[in-house]
Write a protein that holds these residues in place. Structure first.
Motif, PDB file in Angstrom:
ATOM      1  N   ASN A 779       0.819  -1.206   0.000  1.00 56.25           N
ATOM      2  CA  ASN A 779       0.000   0.000   0.000  1.00 56.25           C
ATOM      3  C   ASN A 779       0.853   1.256   0.000  1.00 56.25           C
ATOM      4  OD1 ASN A 779      -3.058  -0.747   0.451  1.00 56.25           O
ATOM      5  ND2 ASN A 779      -1.895  -2.191   1.696  1.00 56.25           N
ATOM      6  N   ILE A 780       1.937   1.243   0.775  1.00 55.63           N
ATOM      7  CA  ILE A 780       2.811   2.423   0.849  1.00 55.63           C
ATOM      8  C   ILE A 780       3.377   2.740  -0.535  1.00 55.63           C
ATOM      9  CG2 ILE A 780       4.976   3.290   1.799  1.00 55.63           C
ATOM     10  CD1 ILE A 780       4.332   1.520   4.306  1.00 55.63           C
ATOM     11  N   GLU A 781       3.907   1.729  -1.226  1.00 51.82           N
ATOM     12  CA  GLU A 781       4.506   1.964  -2.539  1.00 51.82           C
ATOM     13  C   GLU A 781       3.450   2.369  -3.564  1.00 51.82           C
ATOM     14  OE1 GLU A 781       7.475   2.312  -3.098  1.00 51.82           O
ATOM     15  OE2 GLU A 781       8.489   1.340  -1.427  1.00 51.82           O
ATOM     16  N   LEU A 782       2.245   1.836  -3.441  1.00 50.41           N
ATOM     17  CA  LEU A 782       1.183   2.242  -4.356  1.00 50.41           C
ATOM     18  C   LEU A 782       0.892   3.726  -4.215  1.00 50.41           C
ATOM     19  CD1 LEU A 782      -1.064   1.505  -6.390  1.00 50.41           C
ATOM     20  CD2 LEU A 782      -2.557   1.096  -4.417  1.00 50.41           C
ATOM     21  N   PHE A 783       0.818   4.218  -2.977  1.00 43.62           N
ATOM     22  CA  PHE A 783       0.499   5.629  -2.778  1.00 43.62           C
ATOM     23  C   PHE A 783       1.687   6.537  -3.071  1.00 43.62           C
ATOM     24  CE2 PHE A 783      -2.831   3.625  -0.085  1.00 43.62           C
ATOM     25  CZ  PHE A 783      -3.910   4.079  -0.828  1.00 43.62           C
ATOM     26  N   ARG A 784       2.842   5.956  -3.257  1.00 38.89           N
ATOM     27  CA  ARG A 784       3.982   6.734  -3.746  1.00 38.89           C
ATOM     28  C   ARG A 784       4.043   6.729  -5.270  1.00 38.89           C
ATOM     29  NH1 ARG A 784       8.320   4.740   0.861  1.00 38.89           N
ATOM     30  NH2 ARG A 784       7.935   6.470   2.308  1.00 38.89           N
ATOM     31  N   GLY A 785       3.047   6.106  -5.901  1.00 39.17           N
ATOM     32  CA  GLY A 785       2.986   6.107  -7.355  1.00 39.17           C
ATOM     33  C   GLY A 785       3.833   5.043  -8.000  1.00 39.17           C
ATOM     34  N   ARG A 786       4.158   3.961  -7.287  1.00 38.83           N
ATOM     35  CA  ARG A 786       5.009   2.896  -7.827  1.00 38.83           C
ATOM     36  C   ARG A 786       4.258   1.567  -7.762  1.00 38.83           C
ATOM     37  NH1 ARG A 786      10.333   5.163  -4.779  1.00 38.83           N
ATOM     38  NH2 ARG A 786       9.305   4.218  -2.995  1.00 38.83           N
ATOM     39  N   PRO A 787       3.237   1.380  -8.592  1.00 35.09           N
ATOM     40  CA  PRO A 787       2.425   0.161  -8.518  1.00 35.09           C
ATOM     41  C   PRO A 787       3.200  -1.116  -8.818  1.00 35.09           C
ATOM     42  CG  PRO A 787       1.861   1.454 -10.472  1.00 35.09           C
ATOM     43  CD  PRO A 787       2.752   2.311  -9.629  1.00 35.09           C
ATOM     44  N   GLU A 788       4.262  -1.021  -9.645  1.00 32.54           N
ATOM     45  CA  GLU A 788       5.058  -2.223  -9.938  1.00 32.54           C
ATOM     46  C   GLU A 788       5.769  -2.704  -8.673  1.00 32.54           C
ATOM     47  OE1 GLU A 788       4.968  -3.787 -12.656  1.00 32.54           O
ATOM     48  OE2 GLU A 788       4.422  -2.406 -14.283  1.00 32.54           O
ATOM     49  N   VAL A 789       6.379  -1.758  -7.946  1.00 29.88           N
ATOM     50  CA  VAL A 789       7.044  -2.122  -6.686  1.00 29.88           C
ATOM     51  C   VAL A 789       6.015  -2.606  -5.678  1.00 29.88           C
ATOM     52  CG1 VAL A 789       8.512  -1.276  -4.804  1.00 29.88           C
ATOM     53  CG2 VAL A 789       8.852  -0.428  -7.136  1.00 29.88           C
ATOM     54  N   ALA A 963      -0.858  11.787  -1.349  1.00 29.47           N
ATOM     55  CA  ALA A 963       0.070  10.964  -2.127  1.00 29.47           C
ATOM     56  C   ALA A 963       0.084  11.458  -3.570  1.00 29.47           C
ATOM     57  CB  ALA A 963      -0.358   9.505  -2.062  1.00 29.47           C
ATOM     58  N   PRO A 964       1.221  11.361  -4.264  1.00 37.14           N
ATOM     59  CA  PRO A 964       1.278  11.853  -5.651  1.00 37.14           C
ATOM     60  C   PRO A 964       0.389  11.023  -6.566  1.00 37.14           C
ATOM     61  CG  PRO A 964       3.269  10.642  -5.072  1.00 37.14           C
ATOM     62  CD  PRO A 964       2.501  10.820  -3.806  1.00 37.14           C
ATOM     63  N   PRO A 965      -0.364  11.663  -7.454  1.00 38.04           N
ATOM     64  CA  PRO A 965      -1.217  10.907  -8.384  1.00 38.04           C
ATOM     65  C   PRO A 965      -0.388  10.245  -9.467  1.00 38.04           C
ATOM     66  CG  PRO A 965      -1.309  13.243  -8.888  1.00 38.04           C
ATOM     67  CD  PRO A 965      -0.473  13.120  -7.648  1.00 38.04           C
TER      68      PRO A 965
END
Length: 1017
Positions: A779-789, A963-965
């Motif tokens: 969830n943290i990485e998703l809200f940082r805009g990194r869905p692959e990570v 979080a960044p879009p």
């Protein structure tokens, strides 16, 4: 027998007089030397408003509304034993200060009786009556007529007519109450002549109209229950009175009794048809149809706290005074000794003033808390808040309350005075629409505080309360001996709790025996015999006395029950309190005995929705029991047994939490929150780390799925004690504790906890203990805009959950993986997880599991196939609400709203954003809140409202919690910005700059104004 005088405005004594005529007065006056009898009668008459609502009515010299009454200036009754004299006085009083023809008087007094000398008989009767009249009332002789001379204000008929007619003109409540208080029965009861009928009819109709106005006034002020009582009496006397029936039906509906309202209207319809061959008026027919179609119902404005069903005696004046004070002051504290009735009074005050507050009443009980810092957590829990990365919890509370109009009731503040005072001052200085009502044994000394000292009951009210409770406990008791009851009440300080305890003993020892035992317990406490004026009175003395009347087994269980923090079922009592010296069977019997003695409360299953009754103690009694327990050598062992039982409850909930019985287990968990907190404190205090971690894992899961700030705080306390311990459960707890952090926008703290968890799990060679941490990192990485990570972390969480055999954790990880791959544009990979997600959710069977499965499927296809997504999302929302899965419910509502907003007219969609923004704002989930605000910006842009869209774009740009879009979300924001710049020109930069100055809370206010929505309770 119903005779127009038996109504809620009459009293017991007047009712007896109406049936027995003057005989009651004559019987009492027949014992002029019997002081005891007169004292008893006075005490009965003065019991309470329930028994004698006319005690405060104005004294009149001549009463004709009911049996004839003539009073001297000192208020004493004048005995008029002759029926002829009573009829003569009534006939003259029909025409006060007016000459009445002698022939008419003869007809009214003697009727059809043949008289040899009518004029002489009348003259003789007048002469005898004159000797009985007080100086203020005179009979004047004129030419073949007589005139009664008196001040019209001394005649109840005149006063009644004037007050009722005045109330009819201006609707004055005081005039109505005054008029109705004068009515004792049928007017001119002494006269049986057709010529009197028109005046009687006029007065009866006037009274009926006054009662209707009174019922309407009560209904308009939200007092539907009181309106029902008033109107039922009138309809009972005049069943064909259509306006009264209509008002009664409306009052019944307002009281939540629609079926009774329909029955009343149907009864009128049948009676009109049978007796008059008529139909009800068109207005009543329309009303019946509206009730049938449920177009009208109980009013929703102003949430009122529930009130106990037992009578509330002697505090009406206090309720009015405190309610009036709350209209002028922001902070009101009710102070007084324990057991004086502060909490009950506060509940009634809150109920009385609820309509003043759009968001109703927020009631917070502080008695179970022990630390000053717990005050804010308890208030936040009542408001359903979570904390924020940028604020203290107190600041969070103030920010949320700042846009509300509500009454905050803080009950039992004395042991947390410092924490309460600090929070109250923050609320009053940071809000304008929130008032605070507190109860405490001492003043808080907070700024702006107005203190109201609650005294023991007045003597008459104390006796009335004791009579009421004694009759409830034993209808056959000798409770009519008011002199003895008054002595008991005085010796018990007229404290409501002490009176309740005393009444509970009457079935066993009787009123006489109760009085005889009062000295011995006081002597046992070493206080010695004293007169009522000098002896030391205290609630502790009452409780010591009550405990002294218990058997050894009952006393032992009473002390042990104080280890609990709330209400529990009998199995819990047996598990914690029984032992070799107190077998289970004896425990069950003693518990029942303590309930009978009113030392333990029992809530039937229908009150709390469980299978078994729940038992608890009043907090003052619990404190008394704990003071006794504290000096016992076995106190520590008892607290350990309590903690062990609570841990077992938590383990049971954890094992079955993800099964079909989840809603029942969530309810069971909530029912034991007081015990969970108490056990958590005990385990932390004694350093039992593994047990503390086991308990905290259950708390953490509920804190995550249900967004419970109070539970998240307990988890934080555990981490402070055991976060560095080398235990696999510590790794799991760190991972779970990361979820509330990322939800509130604190991604750095969330990541730090995850890294600690992964490092600890690796060092212990238990990698599966890091499954919750990898889930949070996804969830943290998703809200940082990194869905692959993010997808890599979610996949790792799923693998570790499978290795641990944790089907629920694997389900959540696969849902996260599906969403991460969807947002990254890998729909083919995302859809491949759906069969396993569906299978896991079906196997588990819990509403939360089924809800997450349905949400994942709906979210995945929401962009491309909204017609397929909406049914799935609605199904997910139904599951989430069944299990109080607040976070799941929030994300589902978000997708439903944004899916509809993109298809609907944006002007129609905008108001729907208000509840969603409120949901995330209350929970402090800023990460989700800013996602919702981005969707709102898009909708505002589509509606052509570019200035508020530009402000929110500026606020988003400056927020540390947003979080960044990325992906389609980022494209929509860029399109909204471009559209706003094209329309506003240079005005765009100005609006954007204004938005950057708003801050997160200011952005919420801007958003709610933009969608034209206000907070609802």
């Amino acid at each position: 027998m119903r005779d127009g005088g038996c109504d809620p405005f009459g009293d017991a004594l007047a009712g007896e007089a109406a049936e027995a005529g003057a005989e009651l007065v004559e019987d009492v006056q027949g014992f002029p030397g019997d002081a005891a009898r007169r004292s008893c009668l006075t005490a009965v008459a003065d019991l309470s408003p329930q028994l004698s609502p006319r005690d405060n009515a104005p004294v009149v010299a001549l009463g004709l509304l009911g049996p004839l009454e003539l009073r001297r200036p000192d208020g004493s009754l004048v005995r008029i034993g002759s029926g002829r004299q009573r009829r003569l006085l009534s006939a003259l009083a029909m025409h006060p200060n007016t000459a009445v023809d002698a022939d008419l008087l003869v007809e009214l007094v003697w009727g059809d009786e043949l008289l040899a000398d009518p004029a002489g008989a009348l003259q003789t009767t007048v002469a005898r009556l004159r000797r009985l009249l007080p100086p203020e009332v005179r009979i004047v002789t004129a030419d073949r007529s007589y005139r009664l001379v008196l001040d019209p204000g001394e005649l109840d008929v005149a006063r009644f007519s004037g007050a009722a007619e005045a109330a009819g003109r201006d609707g004055g409540g005081d005039e109505l109450a005054a008029a109705l208080a004068l009515w004792r029965g049928r007017p001119y009861l002494e006269l049986d002549n057709p010529s009197v009928a028109p005046e009687v009819t006029r007065l009866v109709e006037l009274r009926g109209s006054a009662i209707e106005q009174r019922g309407q006034a009560l209904l308009d002020s939200g007092r539907a229950g009181e309106a029902v009582v008033v109107l039922e009496w009138l309809v009972g006397d005049e069943p064909l009175r259509e306006r009264a029936v209509g008002l009664l039906a409306r009052a019944l509906v307002a009281a939540g009794r629609q079926s009774d309202a329909l029955a009343v209207l149907a009864r009128l319809r049948r009676a009109l048809a049978a007796q008059l061959g008529l139909d009800p008026s068109p207005e009543l027919r329309r009303l019946e149809q509206r009730v049938l179609r449920q177009e009208i119902g109980p009013p929703s404005r102003g949430l009122r706290p529930p009130l106990p069903v037992s009578s509330f005696i002697g505090r009406d004046g206090a309720v009015g005074r405190v309610a009036e004070l709350l209209g002028r002051c922001r902070v009101v504290t009710l102070i007084g000794p324990g057991g004086v009735g502060k909490s009950r009074l506060a509940a009634h005050v809150a109920h009385a003033v609820a309509d003043r507050y759009d968001e109703g009443i927020v009631f917070v009980e502080l008695a179970p808390l022990r630390e000053q810092a717990d005050v804010a957590s308890a208030v936040a829990a009542a408001l359903r808040l979570t904390d924020s990365v940028a604020e203290t919890l107190s600041e969070r509370i103030v920010a949320v309350l700042a846009v509300r109009r509500a009454l905050l009731v803080l009950d039992d503040c004395e042991h947390l005075a410092g924490g309460v005072a600090a929070l109250v001052e923050s609320i009053t200085t940071g809000t304008s629409g929130v008032d605070v009502l507190l109860t405490s044994r001492e003043a808080l000394r907070a700024d702006g505080e107005h203190v109201v000292a609650i005294r023991p009951l007045e003597s008459a009210a104390a006796v009335a309360l004791l009579v009421d409770r004694v009759r409830a406990a034993d209808p056959d008791s000798d409770s009519t001996d008011t002199a003895m009851l008054a002595e008991i009440a005085a010796r018990l300080d007229a404290l409501p709790l002490a009176l309740e305890l005393a009444a509970a003993r009457v079935p066993e020892v009787g009123v006489t025996g109760l009085l005889a035992t009062l000295d011995e317990p006081l002597d046992a406490l070493g206080r010695g015999r004293r007169t009522a004026a000098d002896r030391h009175h205290s609630l502790r003395a009452v409780m010591e006395w009550s405990a002294g009347l218990l058997t050894e087994t009952e006393r032992e269980l009473f002390d042990r029950l104080s280890v609990f923090g709330g209400t529990v079922d009998v199995e819990a009592v047996v598990s914690v309190c029984s032992g070799p010296d107190l077998p289970a069977a004896a425990t069950r019997r003693a518990l029942s005995d303590l309930v009978d003695r009113s030392l333990v409360t029992a809530q039937p299953p229908r009150r709390h929705g469980g299978d078994l009754p729940r038992y608890g103690m009043l907090e003052t009694l619990r404190a008394f029991g704990r003071s006794r327990l504290a000096v016992r050598p076995d106190a520590a062992a008892l607290r350990d047994r309590h903690a062990a039982w609570v841990l077992q409850v938590a383990d049971d909930v954890a094992r079955a939490r993800w099964g079909p019985a989840e809603p029942e287990l969530v309810a069971r968990f909530d029912a034991h929150l007081a015990e969970l907190r108490r056990a958590h404190g005990r385990l932390a205090q004694t350093g039992r780390i593994e047990e503390l971690l086991r308990l905290s894992l259950v708390l953490a899961e509920h804190a995550d799925q249900r967004q419970r700030v109070d539970l998240a705080r307990l988890v934080d306390e555990t981490l402070a004690v055991a976060g560095d311990s080398a235990h696999p459960l510590a790794a799991r707890l760190l991972g779970l504790a990361a979820h509330p952090a990322w939800q509130r926008g604190d991604l750095a703290t969330a990541q730090r906890r995850c890294e600690q968890a992964i490092t600890l799990a690796t060092s212990l060679d238990t990698p599966e203990a890091a499954r919750d941490a990898h889930s949070a990192m996804g969830n943290i990485e998703l809200f940082r805009g990194r869905p692959e990570v993010a997808a890599r972390h979610s996949r790792r969480a799923a693998e570790l959950a499978a290795a641990a055999g944790d089907r629920a954790a694997r389900l959540i990880a696969l849902v996260d993986l599906t969403l991460n791959q969807t947002y990254a544009g890998h729909d083919r990979a995302a859809v491949g997880h759906e069969p396993e997600i569906t299978a896991l959710a079906t196997e588990l069977g819990s509403p939360t599991a089924l809800g997450w499965a349905a949400y994942a499927a709906g979210e995945r296809c929401a962009e491309r196939s909204p017609e397929r997504a909406v049914p799935l999302l609605e199904q997910a929302l139904e599951h989430a609400e069944a299990a109080d899965a607040s976070f799941l419910a929030g994300v589902v509502r978000h997708t439903l709203l944004t899916t509809a907003a993109r298809a609907d007219d944006p002007a129609v969609a905008l108001p729907r954003f208000g509840p969603l923004v409120d949901h995330w704002h209350r929970s402090g989930a800023w990460t989700q809140l800013w996602i919702a605000l981005r969707s709102l910006i898009e909708t505002l842009s589509r509606d052509g409202r570019h200035t508020p869209a530009a402000r929110l774009l500026g606020a988003h740009d400056s927020s540390a919690c947003a979080a960044p879009p990325f992906g389609a979300d980022a494209e929509r924001l860029r399109a909204a910005a471009a559209a706003a710049r094209a329309v506003l020109g240079d005005g765009y930069d100005a609006a954007f700059a204004e938005g950057r100055q708003l801050g997160d809370e200011g952005a919420v206010g801007e958003a709610l104004r933009a969608c034209e929505w206000r907070y609802e309770p």
